[in-house]
Write a protein that holds these residues in place. Structure first.
Motif, short mmCIF file in Angstrom:
data_model
loop_
_atom_site.label_atom_id
_atom_site.label_comp_id
_atom_site.label_asym_id
_atom_site.label_seq_id
_atom_site.Cartn_x
_atom_site.Cartn_y
_atom_site.Cartn_z
N TYR A 163 -13.65 72.39 72.93
CA TYR A 163 -14.12 72.13 71.47
C TYR A 163 -14.20 71.40 70.31
CZ TYR A 163 -15.55 76.88 72.31
OH TYR A 163 -16.32 78.20 73.21
N ASP A 164 -14.84 71.05 69.15
CA ASP A 164 -14.64 69.73 68.66
C ASP A 164 -14.48 71.05 66.99
OD1 ASP A 164 -15.12 68.12 70.45
OD2 ASP A 164 -16.59 67.13 69.42
N PRO B 222 -11.16 72.99 56.84
CA PRO B 222 -12.56 72.52 57.63
C PRO B 222 -13.88 72.31 56.67
CG PRO B 222 -11.11 74.57 57.90
CD PRO B 222 -10.00 73.91 56.97
N VAL B 223 -14.34 71.93 58.54
CA VAL B 223 -15.76 71.53 57.14
C VAL B 223 -16.00 72.87 57.46
CG1 VAL B 223 -18.21 70.64 57.31
CG2 VAL B 223 -15.56 69.05 57.78
N ASP B 224 -16.29 73.81 58.53
CA ASP B 224 -16.97 74.68 59.44
C ASP B 224 -16.07 75.64 58.97
OD1 ASP B 224 -18.52 77.18 59.41
OD2 ASP B 224 -19.43 76.04 61.51
N CYS C 45 -9.38 79.06 64.93
CA CYS C 45 -8.61 78.81 65.73
C CYS C 45 -7.27 77.83 65.59
CB CYS C 45 -9.52 78.84 67.43
SG CYS C 45 -8.26 77.89 68.90
N LEU C 46 -7.92 76.04 65.64
CA LEU C 46 -6.85 75.59 65.45
C LEU C 46 -6.35 75.65 64.26
CD1 LEU C 46 -6.19 72.04 65.51
CD2 LEU C 46 -8.29 71.70 64.02
N ILE C 47 -6.48 76.39 63.35
CA ILE C 47 -5.83 76.53 61.74
C ILE C 47 -4.50 77.25 62.01
CG2 ILE C 47 -6.45 77.69 59.81
CD1 ILE C 47 -8.85 76.34 59.56
N ASN C 48 -5.24 78.07 62.79
CA ASN C 48 -4.03 79.74 62.65
C ASN C 48 -3.03 79.10 64.18
OD1 ASN C 48 -5.18 81.19 61.89
ND2 ASN C 48 -6.61 82.07 63.66
N PHE C 49 -3.43 78.56 65.15
CA PHE C 49 -2.46 77.04 66.08
C PHE C 49 -1.83 76.46 64.79
CE2 PHE C 49 -1.16 73.35 68.15
CZ PHE C 49 -0.97 74.29 69.81
N LEU C 50 -2.47 75.27 64.15
CA LEU C 50 -1.07 74.84 63.18
C LEU C 50 -0.51 75.88 61.90
CD1 LEU C 50 -3.64 71.81 62.34
CD2 LEU C 50 -1.82 71.35 64.26
N LEU C 51 -0.42 76.78 61.14
CA LEU C 51 -0.11 77.75 61.10
C LEU C 51 0.66 78.74 61.19
CD1 LEU C 51 -3.41 79.06 58.68
CD2 LEU C 51 -1.28 77.16 57.99
N ASN C 52 0.94 78.72 62.74
CA ASN C 52 2.15 79.29 63.18
C ASN C 52 3.10 78.20 63.61
OD1 ASN C 52 0.69 81.61 63.26
ND2 ASN C 52 -0.24 81.70 65.03
N GLY C 53 3.24 77.04 63.02
CA GLY C 53 4.44 76.66 63.21
C GLY C 53 4.32 75.17 63.78
N ARG C 54 3.28 75.17 64.75
CA ARG C 54 2.49 74.52 65.92
C ARG C 54 2.32 72.87 65.32
NH1 ARG C 54 1.58 76.74 71.72
NH2 ARG C 54 0.46 78.74 70.79
#
Lengths: 671, 498
Positions: free
Chosen positions: A272-273, A335-337, A345-354
């Motif tokens: 996905y983008d 994020p724009v949307d 998905c991207l945000i949670n990946f990052l917020l979880n510390g990765r």
């Protein structure tokens, strides 16, 4: 400096006209195939404008948590002011609550005369509010007494009948603006408006055409620049998305190739983008580089008026947080949307510390890691990484420089000091002094007496006898109890000395300077005295120091005696310690001898430095020299039996004849 | 910082020069000798600097890519042919490409333009180039200055200071320097009567360009003399409300220590190697090649605080927070280029104490044991307000957003009464947003959807399902419920009453 985006004012038309539908019914895919009639659901013009304005603010406040302020005005027959410049009211929830209170636009009135419904009420209120200083402007005026430029931007979403009425709206705005500046000219609390950028969005339902034309920015006066965008209501968000990039100097990045499990089929994954906004400085490094490379990653956003830069998701390997990347720019993202599944998905990946690396392909082949996405404290940032060659390549190793060959640094002890002085954040600092300054004072105390190497200290190698005195004594003040502890350490040491206990190094492998017990004690007392003397921060410190002076005799006469007693051993020890240097000298001396002395010259004395031997010839008669040679011969004879006995008392006459040099004594002894 | 030597090899450089001692040489030869003197100075004092050599006339040619090997450049200088006319703009295009390709746009570079005062003729002369800077169309190339990287441009003119050609071209050179960022100089010998006039200019330029940073690294009472490579520069910070220039202090002061993972790669202005400098030696740098072996071994056997600090930071995986100027900070840490060679590195942050949001105000950092546990906050510091992406807010700009919100409610509806709480929670969230945005049609529409759902419930559905859906639909329809403070509550039924 003084950008217009510091103060943005949304003026939203809340007149009865904005209660009409956009005529853009929402399609519900999930209801397809169901029987029964479903009345169409469509947003009103009001809903379209308020949600677009809120979205604009969401992006701004995500990217710039402070310093970029937005106010909301709704206008029907009066102006509704939804928030102030106060930072506590700069939030989406505040605006949404305000919107709920004013409700939907009023219904067209049947009373006569009809109430005066117009957007001008809101514009007037906005112009007045532009003169109110923000917290930042007040601070700037107060601290620097600096002259500031009060630039603002008004975004007005309204609907005009034709170009003529739009023109009139702009003119009225300019008139009110000029009048307002006259009103505030004498005021201490209100600011003159230096410049205003008026963006008018003329909107209408999709089944209509508007006779209002767009016009690009025009300077109506030095005070006012206006532009008009005429668009269908569902297009407002897209228009504002292009405008926000311009207003805040933002850029768009599309993270492509994010692997994500399918919603329906969890076993397969698709790519996905996700599009994100951030300050345009995040792109400077890649877009100013090779023009071919940058052209390849820039594309026009489909259906929109701006460019996005496409960078590829790079599946992170291992933990990346453990090193300091060479980061040349760092910006918040949003994020724009924000609610789409890929974004979440991207945000949670990052917020979880990765963290995620982003790659950019190169025309010349290969790719470079250009960015790092990571969350810190719940905020997501894009870090631009330095990807070109570094001027720091192949630097000399630290072991090649000054002090690089020394191997016995007190690394462990300094590590302890580092741990003790690890910084943490503080809440409600209750002192006026900068906390950081207090640490620097403390560091000063803690390092006042701090030998760099193990071989240059004794007390820090014999911690078990000294602790906790070193830790306590570097404090700013000592309590009575701590004084007691420190004195106990001294008493304890005295006790050990009197019991003639040898001092053992803490680490068995460690070599402690001075193998003889007496030396150890002498060295430890001296070092302790130096340490305490260097750190007399309070009266209680002096009490401890005084105690040391009283307990251990540093008295001169005494010291003389003991030093004589120790001199010889000390000298030997020093010979040991500087043996490398010594050897060199000795070697050099023997080279000189070999080339300059006659074959008859006496062989060098083993223990006596060659130079002092030569000196000893000075001012002596031939007889003296002969006698010396005889002595040397004696030296070369087999060892004297007395020397072989283990407990032979040497220096028997030392006490009676204190002033004699040990060397002569030694020789006499040997006779 | 990397340096490009840009040597004019046009025909005018071959003009003969009569020296006062009677010998004859050319301007080009003088230039080459000057550059050699410049390289000698560098080789002795700034061994870590990168130099590149580019020759130009109407075209340009990279004679030597960036290297630390000054001898290599010297050999490249030996055989440079003579070409046609001077064209500075073309040459600058070449310099721009070479630097960007090598160092990117973040490394500041120095450019030494060595020429002779004649600035070319015709359309590509410097005069023409500068006159048309603002008239470049879409078709023609844009003027290369200012470069996308920070630049210092020095123009060295192999001409007498009172030569007419130099007097004429001096303002043009100044304009070039202004365009390039206004940092730089024009150097010209008084006359060309002796070679030493030219050599001195180059030597002085080298000294000026590579003034090493000499300072002191201080940690409490421990301190050591250091050199920073490359030399750090002052920084001008512009914010919405102020512009301020910050200068690097000579004393780099350790303020405390932070675990490296807590720091997590903040933005840095520049990075510098910290090289300990022997305090006994009077020499300016420890890089001079003339030191004899004894001195070197002496130095490396004298304990240095830098080495201790490096070792301890490496073992503890921490960085030292240092003050590099007034309210300007940086980090000192152990850094390894390759696995073997480890170094002490200084990263300079942008000026100000609030440059790393997740560490808070750097001036307000303290040591835990000096404060009560309640006063201490762990890193990273969280902002007082959550960002929109962690707030679960409502955004219906795109239809998909609204659709998925409704679908979520319907999914819960089908699992009533188990999901009663979730059903009403999501319903209230959607209702509240719809009221705020004045989207009342959605409420009646949703009521309609619920009723449809009721009618199409399968026979196996729980009876509570229909009751709750009808109840919710009724509540949504009542206009007096259009107040965001009102909360839709589940219908108390026999099935869910506990």
């Amino acid at each position: 400096m003084f950008p217009a985006n510091h103060k943005t004012l949304f003026v939203l038309d809340h007149t009865p006209y904005f209660g009409i539908s956009c005529e853009n019914p929402i399609e519900f895919e999930f209801l397809k195939g169901r029987t029964g009639f479903m009345p169409p659901i469509s947003k009103t013009l009001w809903t379209s404008s308020i949600e677009s304005a809120v979205e604009y603010s969401r992006i701004v406040w995500d990217l710039f948590p402070t310093g970029k302020l937005i106010r909301f005005f709704a206008s029907d027959n009066v102006a509704h002011i939804l928030n102030t410049w106060s930072s506590s009211q700069q939030s989406i929830s505040h605006i949404m609550n305000g919107c709920a209170l004013i409700g939907v636009p009023p219904l067209p009135s049947s009373v006569s005369p009809p109430p005066d419904y117009t957007v001008l009420h809101g514009l007037r209120a906005a112009i007045e509010s532009m003169c109110e200083p923000t917290e930042f402007q007040i601070e700037k005026i107060k601290t620097d007494r600096g002259k500031i430029l009060n630039r603002c931007r008004v975004i007005c979403i309204t609907s005009a009948r034709d170009n003529e009425s739009m023109k009139r709206l702009e003119e009225i705005f300019l008139t009110v603006l000029s009048q307002q500046n006259k009103v505030v000219s004498g005021s201490d609390t209100l600011l003159r408006i230096s410049h205003c950028h008026l963006v008018i969005i003329n909107t209408f339902p999709i089944n209509m055409e508007s006779s209002v034309n767009n016009h690009p920015p025009i300077n109506l006066s030095p005070l006012l620049t206006t532009e008009v965008h005429s668009i269908k209501a569902p297009q407002i968000p897209n228009k504002l998305a292009s405008l926000i990039l311009e207003h805040y100097d933002l850029a768009s990045t599309t993270v492509t190739g994010i692997p994500m499990k399918e919603e329906q089929n969890a076993s397969s994954s698709a790519n996905y983008d996700v599009e994100i906004f951030h300050s345009s400085t995040a792109h400077t490094a890649i877009l100013k580089g090779n023009p071919l490379d940058s052209a390849a990653i820039r594309t026009m956003k489909e259906g929109l008026e701006y460019e996005t830069v496409t960078l590829k998701w790079c599946t992170p390997r291992g933990v990346t947080g453990n090193e300091l990347h060479n980061c040349i720019a760092m910006n918040r993202i949003t994020p724009v949307d924000v609610n789409s599944r890929p974004s979440l998905c991207l945000i949670n990946f990052l917020l979880n510390g990765r963290s995620v690396m982003l790659e950019m392909p190169r025309k010349a082949g290969g790719k470079i890691t250009s960015h790092l996405l990571a969350a810190h404290g719940g905020e997501i940032f894009i870090h631009s990484l330095h990807s070109a060659r570094s001027v720091l390549e192949e630097p000399p190793s630290i072991s090649e420089g000054c002090g690089g060959r020394v191997t016995d640094y007190r690394i462990q002890d300094f590590g302890l000091l580092i741990k003790q002085n690890t910084l943490v954040a503080l809440t409600n600092k209750n002192s006026y002094e900068k906390p950081l300054n207090k640490i620097m004072e403390r560091l000063n105390r803690q390092t006042k007496f701090w030998p760099l190497t193990i071989s240059s200290t004794l007390i820090f190698n014999l911690k078990q006898y000294i602790d906790p005195l070193p830790a306590l004594f570097v404090k700013e003040t000592l309590t009575e109890e701590e004084v007691f502890i420190c004195r106990n350490v001294i008493f304890n040491l005295i006790g050990l000395e009197s019991k003639m206990e040898p001092l053992q190094a803490q680490n068995p492998g460690q070599r402690v300077k001075g193998q003889k017990r007496d030396d150890q004690y002498k060295a430890i007392w001296n070092e302790l005295e130096n340490f305490l003397k260097s750190s007399l921060y309070s009266d209680n410190h002096k009490v401890v120091y005084q105690c040391l002076l009283e307990c251990h005799n540093f008295n001169n006469i005494d010291e003389d005696k003991s030093s004589e007693k120790l001199d010889f051993d000390e000298a030997l020890n020093q010979l040991d310690n500087i043996s490398t240097v010594k050897d060199e000298n000795a070697q050099r001396a023997s080279v000189i001898r070999a080339t300059t002395d006659s074959p008859m010259s006496p062989p060098p004395l083993a223990n006596v430095p060659a130079f002092s031997l030569q000196n000893s010839y000075k001012g002596k008669t031939l007889y003296d020299i002969f006698e010396n040679m005889e002595n040397e011969k004696i030296c070369n004879r087999p060892e004297l039996a007395g020397r072989k006995i283990e407990h032979f008392r040497l220096y028997v006459d030392l006490d009676s004849d204190g002033q004699g040099g040990y060397r002569n004594e030694g020789l006499m002894d040997a006779e | 910082m990397p340096t490009v030597i840009l040597l004019d090899v046009s025909l005018s450089m071959t003009r003969p020069v009569q020296l006062s001692d009677g010998t004859e040489t050319t301007r080009k030869q003088l230039a080459i000798n000057g550059i050699e003197a410049f390289l000698d100075h560098l080789g002795a004092h700034s061994k870590l600097e990168f130099i590149a050599l580019m020759a130009f006339s109407s075209l340009y040619e990279e004679r030597c890519p960036f290297t630390r090997d000054t001898n290599l450049i010297k050999t490249k200088l030996k055989n440079i042919d003579d070409y046609d006319k001077t064209c500075i703009e073309t040459a600058f295009h070449g310099v721009g490409q070479m630097v960007l390709g090598e160092w990117g746009n973040n490394t500041s570079c120095q450019i030494i333009l060595v020429t002779d005062g004649s600035t070319g003729i015709g359309a590509m002369s410097l005069k023409e180039s500068l006159a048309t800077v603002n008239q470049r169309g879409v078709s023609g190339p844009v003027f290369p200055l200012p470069f996308p990287f920070p630049t210092k441009l020095h123009v060295v003119c192999i001409a007498g200071s009172n030569e007419p050609s130099f007097i004429k071209s001096k303002p043009l050179y100044q304009k070039l320097i202004d365009y390039s960022g206004n940092l730089g100089s024009i150097q010209v010998p008084e006359n060309l009567q002796t070679e030493s006039n030219v050599l001195t200019i180059f030597q002085k330029l080298a000294e000026e360009m590579y003034t090493p940073f000499k300072g002191v690294l201080k940690c409490g009472s421990l301190e050591t003399k250091i050199m920073l490579s490359p030399t750090p520069m002052a920084h001008t910070k512009t914010t919405d409300f102020s512009t301020q220039t910050y200068n690097i202090s000579e004393i780099i002061k350790v303020c405390g220590f932070i675990p490296v993972p807590d720091i997590s790669s903040p933005m840095a202005l520049s990075r510098h190697l910290i090289l300990p400098v022997s305090s006994q030696k009077q020499e300016t740098s420890n890089e001079s090649g003339t030191t004899d072996d004894n001195l070197v071994s002496d130095e490396s056997n004298t304990p240095s605080f830098c080495v201790l600090l490096h070792g301890a930071l490496k073992v503890e995986n921490r960085a030292a927070l240092v003050e590099v100027g007034h309210n300007w900070f940086g980090f000192v840490y152990s850094w390894a280029d390759s696995k073997k060679k480890s170094n002490l590195m200084l990263t300079i942050l942008p000026p100000g104490s609030d440059v790393i949001p997740w560490l808070g105000d750097l001036n307000d950092l303290g040591v835990a044991d000096m404060y009560t546990p309640e006063q201490v906050v762990a890193f990273p510091i969280k902002p007082s307000e959550k960002r929109s992406y962690s707030q679960n807010g409502v955004v219906w700009i795109r239809q998909a957003g609204l659709q998925s919100d409704i679908q979520k409610i319907l999914r819960h509806a089908r699992k009533l009464p188990d999901k009663t709480q979730q059903f009403y929670k999501e319903l209230n969230r959607l209702r509240k947003a719809a009221i705020s945005l004045g989207f009342l049609e959605l409420l009646t529409g949703l009521a309609y959807i619920f009723e449809q759902e009721c009618m199409q419930l399968p026979g196996t559905a729980h009876p509570d399902c229909a009751l709750q859906l009808q109840h919710a639909a009724d509540l949504l329809r009542k206009s007096q419920n259009r107040n965001i403070t009102f909360v839709l509550m589940p219908l108390q039924t026999n099935y869910n009453a506990s």
